[in-house]
Structures are given as structure tokens and as C-alpha cells.
Design an enzyme around this catalytic site. Sequence first.
Site, PDB file in Angstrom:
ATOM      1  N   TRP A 103      42.688-156.869 -17.182  1.00 26.35           N
ATOM      2  CA  TRP A 103      43.203-155.995 -16.436  1.00 26.35           C
ATOM      3  C   TRP A 103      42.704-155.930 -14.946  1.00 26.35           C
ATOM      4  O   TRP A 103      43.556-156.011 -13.843  1.00 26.35           O
ATOM      5  CB  TRP A 103      43.447-154.331 -17.066  1.00 26.35           C
ATOM      6  CG  TRP A 103      44.395-154.547 -18.199  1.00 26.35           C
ATOM      7  CD1 TRP A 103      43.840-153.944 -19.324  1.00 26.35           C
ATOM      8  CD2 TRP A 103      45.641-154.901 -18.163  1.00 26.35           C
ATOM      9  NE1 TRP A 103      44.839-154.059 -20.405  1.00 26.35           N
ATOM     10  CE2 TRP A 103      46.078-154.615 -19.717  1.00 26.35           C
ATOM     11  CE3 TRP A 103      46.542-155.359 -17.596  1.00 26.35           C
ATOM     12  CZ2 TRP A 103      47.247-154.968 -20.303  1.00 26.35           C
ATOM     13  CZ3 TRP A 103      47.823-155.703 -18.047  1.00 26.35           C
ATOM     14  CH2 TRP A 103      48.194-155.386 -19.221  1.00 26.35           C
ATOM     15  N   ASP A 171      41.603-147.781 -12.230  1.00 22.73           N
ATOM     16  CA  ASP A 171      42.592-147.879 -12.955  1.00 22.73           C
ATOM     17  C   ASP A 171      42.019-147.311 -14.422  1.00 22.73           C
ATOM     18  O   ASP A 171      41.357-147.889 -15.010  1.00 22.73           O
ATOM     19  CB  ASP A 171      43.004-149.389 -13.371  1.00 22.73           C
ATOM     20  CG  ASP A 171      43.998-149.941 -14.456  1.00 22.73           C
ATOM     21  OD1 ASP A 171      44.702-148.825 -14.869  1.00 22.73           O
ATOM     22  OD2 ASP A 171      44.151-151.038 -14.710  1.00 22.73           O
ATOM     23  N   LYS A 195      49.610-145.105 -22.868  1.00 24.73           N
ATOM     24  CA  LYS A 195      48.377-144.912 -23.772  1.00 24.73           C
ATOM     25  C   LYS A 195      48.112-143.546 -24.114  1.00 24.73           C
ATOM     26  O   LYS A 195      48.163-143.483 -25.244  1.00 24.73           O
ATOM     27  CB  LYS A 195      47.301-145.706 -23.037  1.00 24.73           C
ATOM     28  CG  LYS A 195      47.446-147.360 -23.108  1.00 24.73           C
ATOM     29  CD  LYS A 195      48.014-148.047 -22.177  1.00 24.73           C
ATOM     30  CE  LYS A 195      48.191-149.519 -22.397  1.00 24.73           C
ATOM     31  NZ  LYS A 195      47.924-150.170 -21.436  1.00 24.73           N
TER      32      LYS A 195
HETATM   33  C1  LIG Z   1      48.188-151.274 -20.463  1.00 20.90           C
HETATM   34  C2  LIG Z   1      47.350-151.422 -19.139  1.00 20.90           C
HETATM   35  C3  LIG Z   1      47.882-151.858 -18.007  1.00 20.90           C
HETATM   36  C4  LIG Z   1      49.531-152.390 -17.630  1.00 20.90           C
HETATM   37  O1  LIG Z   1      49.998-151.259 -17.890  1.00 20.90           O
HETATM   38  P1  LIG Z   1      51.706-151.722 -17.550  1.00 20.90           P
HETATM   39  O2  LIG Z   1      52.165-150.085 -17.477  1.00 20.90           O
HETATM   40  O3  LIG Z   1      52.232-152.299 -18.645  1.00 20.90           O
HETATM   41  O4  LIG Z   1      51.984-152.357 -16.416  1.00 20.90           O
HETATM   42  C5  LIG Z   1      46.979-152.154 -16.925  1.00 20.90           C
HETATM   43  N1  LIG Z   1      45.656-151.651 -16.822  1.00 20.90           N
HETATM   44  C6  LIG Z   1      45.178-151.158 -18.090  1.00 20.90           C
HETATM   45  C7  LIG Z   1      43.743-150.830 -18.127  1.00 20.90           C
HETATM   46  C8  LIG Z   1      45.967-150.974 -19.276  1.00 20.90           C
HETATM   47  O5  LIG Z   1      45.580-150.461 -20.288  1.00 20.90           O
END
Ligand SMILES: *Cc1c(COP(=O)(O)O)cnc(C)c1O
Length: 358
Positions: A103, A171, A195
Site C-alpha cells: 500500500w 494511511d 476494514k
Molecule cells: C485496503 C487498503 C487500501 C485500499 O483501500 P481501497 O478503499 O480499496 O482503495 C489502502 N491502504 C491500506 C493500508 C489498506 O489496507
Amino acid sequence: MAHRVHNFGAGPAALPLPALLRAQEELVDWSETGMSVLEHSHRGKVYEAMHRDTLLRLRALAQLPDTHDILLVQGGASMQFATVPMNLLGPGEVADYVVHGTWGEKALAEAKLLGDARLAGKPPSYTKTAPDDALSLTPGAAYVHYTTNETIHGVQYHHVPDANGAPLVADMSSDIFSRPFDYARHALTYAGAQKNLGPSGLVVLFVDKALLARGRDDIPAIFRFRTHQKSESLYNTIPTFAVYLLRNVCLWLEEQGGLAAVGEVNDRKQRALYAALDEHPDTYELPVERAARSWMNVVFRLHDADAEARFLAEAARRELVGLKGHRSVGGVRASIYNAVGEESVARLCELVRDFARG
Ligand SMILES: *Cc1c(COP(=O)(O)O)cnc(C)c1O
């Protein structure tokens, strides 16, 4: 009672049952309006009250001070990989990215398309975080970006990295609200909801007002953080049902006793699962260094593909689902987000031990 399996999926992931049941109960006639929340205008008083209430609950749970605003936007965390540099990285400025997984790599790749984004640090393999003392940070950087928890590799920060005074951007898609965290120390925190917070289709941002005030204006309104700030996240039609479910998850988090209490449960869950895996080193290989093991995504391998397939088949027989590792890395991954209860983790520990004993 509805039939429910033990869901260890990485995202969209398990949601707290009380949050779903509340939605079921309220779905057709919401707040005695004779309409579903799905059918209400985002400009109506009933929706607006719930929207504001959700923002207040998020603020209280995060213990977010007035220095920061909360934004709700759509497009997923991946869109933030682009909108963060669009808003915060100006001509002649540099943004530093600390990467320790897929990511972070993606975030950096997007930022490079938009400005002078640089790799400030990366471990030799994605089995730990980049060491703080080996970071090459740019003096006066516009911001330093990192990923608190790398969902695919199962590598998590257990401290806030030193950004040398630059605004920190995190993030937190896969570990937001999993334990107390110093949001105020971060200029910007963002997370896709699917999540730990609710359904997909929504991103939550905590943003320092001073940082936003310096944000760029020469970008389309829909991508501009200040647009969403000024309109209190009601610039255009927000995914209203996703916000409503986020509200239900907030109510559930409050019932659990807030993030400190949730963090204690998550700590017990991760300890139990890693302990079960560590008991059988002949059967399970844990690639991630102990100090960086993720509390949310527990990644392990069995010694060959055949054993892995048998493990997953036995898991499915016991209704433990969503355990297959990400397609890019293989192996097994157990995502034990907030909504995955201690009972589910206990069942997984049982499988881990039974399988190793043959
Ligand atoms: C799942 C995830 C993403 C991507 O998320 P989307 O909503 O599918 O764009 C980005 N960063 C992390 C750390 C993630 O776990």
C-alpha cells in the site's frame, strides 16, 4: 439467530453483529419517518442530524482536538493516494514516503505522478518497518507519508515514526480505531472504512486545520479537501448508507468502552494467536519480525502448498473463512479486526494447534 461464520477476511471485513442488526431493524422505517435511511435526501434534516452525530461520535472516540477537522469522502483509500499529493504537494515542494509494503508503494507511485515525491526509507524486505534512524528525510518536506499497518504483509508500526518536524500523513486503513492512537500528532490520517469502521465506499480523514488552510486551490472542487471541509462533508451526494453504518459501528465501539477497551481486547487476540502459531515452528513459519507483527493481519505460511491447502480446507470445514493470503504473497492471513471476536480467535487457535498435532 442468523447463521454467522467466523470471518477472517481482509476487507470488506467482518462487521459487529449489533451494528448489522440495528440496520436490519431500522432499514424499512428509519426514525419513524416511514422511509429507509437509503431513501432519505442527504439534504434533509433527518439525514443531516445523523451525519453530524456520526462526526461527533468519531471525534469523541478518536479524542480528536479542535485543531483537526473530520472529513468523510468517497473513492476509497486508493483515491487518497492521489488526493493527498494533489492537495498538499505544491510546485517546488518535496513529499517523503516511508514504505514497508504494497500500500505504501502504491501511495508513492501515485504521488510521483503529481509532484516531487521521494522514497525516504524502505526495509530490505517487507518483514519489518523501515528503521527510523536510516530514513533520508528532506528538510522542509511538505509532508512525510507512512502506512501504519501493511495489510497484505502483516507488518505494523507500534510507534509513531520521527518525521523531523514535517507534517505526518498516515494511511490507517487497516488499523484505525483498533487501539488508542495519537491522531492529534498527525497532520492527516485517512482510512478506508471497510476494514475497521464500516462498509466500503467511504473514507474517514482527520485533518489538521492549519495544514488544510495551506492546501492547494488549483485542483477540481471534488478532490479539494477544503471543499469537503467547508460543506461539512456534504458537498455532493455522500454514500449515506455507508455513513449510517459507520454510525452504528461507532455506537458499538462506545458500548465496548471506547478505543482503550477495544485495544485491550485486540491485544489479547493477537497474543493468543501468535502464541498458538509460535508453539509449532515445525508447522508454521511467521515471516514478520516480532517487533513489527501486526495486531490486525496475522500472516503465516505452512511448509508446502499441499499443507496450506489442507489447512484452509479444515478451516472451511470449521466455518473459519477468509484466511487465504493475498494473491500477491500467498500463504495464510488471518485478519482479526475489531469486529472479529475473541471467540472466533479462540476457534482459530484451536485449529492451529489441532492441525499441527496432526
Ligand atoms: C485496503 C487498503 C487500501 C485500499 O483501500 P481501497 O478503499 O480499496 O482503495 C489502502 N491502504 C491500506 C493500508 C489498506 O489496507
